[in-house]
Write a protein that holds these residues in place. Structure first.
Motif, PDB file in Angstrom:
ATOM      1  N   ARG A   5       0.668  -1.198  -0.116  1.00 13.25           N
ATOM      2  CA  ARG A   5      -0.125  -0.164  -0.083  1.00 13.25           C
ATOM      3  C   ARG A   5       0.747   1.110  -0.025  1.00 13.25           C
ATOM      4  N   ARG A   7       0.605   5.853   0.478  1.00  8.86           N
ATOM      5  CA  ARG A   7      -0.209   6.876   1.094  1.00  8.86           C
ATOM      6  C   ARG A   7       0.178   7.898   0.404  1.00  8.86           C
ATOM      7  N   VAL A  46      -8.434   9.211   3.143  1.00  4.41           N
ATOM      8  CA  VAL A  46      -8.227   9.576   4.780  1.00  4.41           C
ATOM      9  C   VAL A  46      -8.918  10.400   5.117  1.00  4.41           C
ATOM     10  N   THR A  52      -5.480  13.358   1.051  1.00  4.52           N
ATOM     11  CA  THR A  52      -4.763  12.151   1.376  1.00  4.52           C
ATOM     12  C   THR A  52      -5.525  10.896   1.106  1.00  4.52           C
ATOM     13  N   TYR A  53      -4.915  10.014   0.487  1.00  2.74           N
ATOM     14  CA  TYR A  53      -5.637   8.651   0.143  1.00  2.74           C
ATOM     15  C   TYR A  53      -4.635   7.632   0.244  1.00  2.74           C
ATOM     16  N   ASP A  54      -5.447   6.311   0.702  1.00  5.42           N
ATOM     17  CA  ASP A  54      -4.389   5.165   0.943  1.00  5.42           C
ATOM     18  C   ASP A  54      -4.829   4.320  -0.372  1.00  5.42           C
ATOM     19  N   VAL A  56      -4.381   0.594  -1.707  1.00  5.26           N
ATOM     20  CA  VAL A  56      -4.117  -0.746  -1.491  1.00  5.26           C
ATOM     21  C   VAL A  56      -3.899  -1.939  -2.704  1.00  5.26           C
TER      22      VAL A  56
END
Length: 70
Positions: A5, A7, A46, A52-54, A56
């Motif tokens: 993953r 971020r 997030v 902000t994005y995760d 995966v």
């Protein structure tokens, strides 16, 4: 073992080009020069931030592999 993953933090809020909403799974793609890249399993904003994005991955990226997230 590898990277499963990342971020991402953007300098300002970003929106989905198609809907104007949050970024989603289809907003991203992986490209690789060392074989088939893993699939993106999910994209999560997030909580509490519009920047902000995760992201995966279904399978980890091998350390040292040349892979680009676009």
């Amino acid at each position: 073992m590898g990277i499963d993953r990342v971020r991402l933090t953007f300098s300002s809020g970003v929106r989905n080009a198609n809907t104007g909403g949050l970024l989603v799974l289809t907003s991203f793609a992986l490209r690789s020069t060392t074989g088939e890249p893993p699939s993106i399993l999910e994209v999560n904003a997030v909580e509490g931030t519009a920047t902000t994005y995760d992201v995966v991955f279904q399978d980890p990226i091998t350390p040292g592999a040349w892979t680009s997230l676009i």
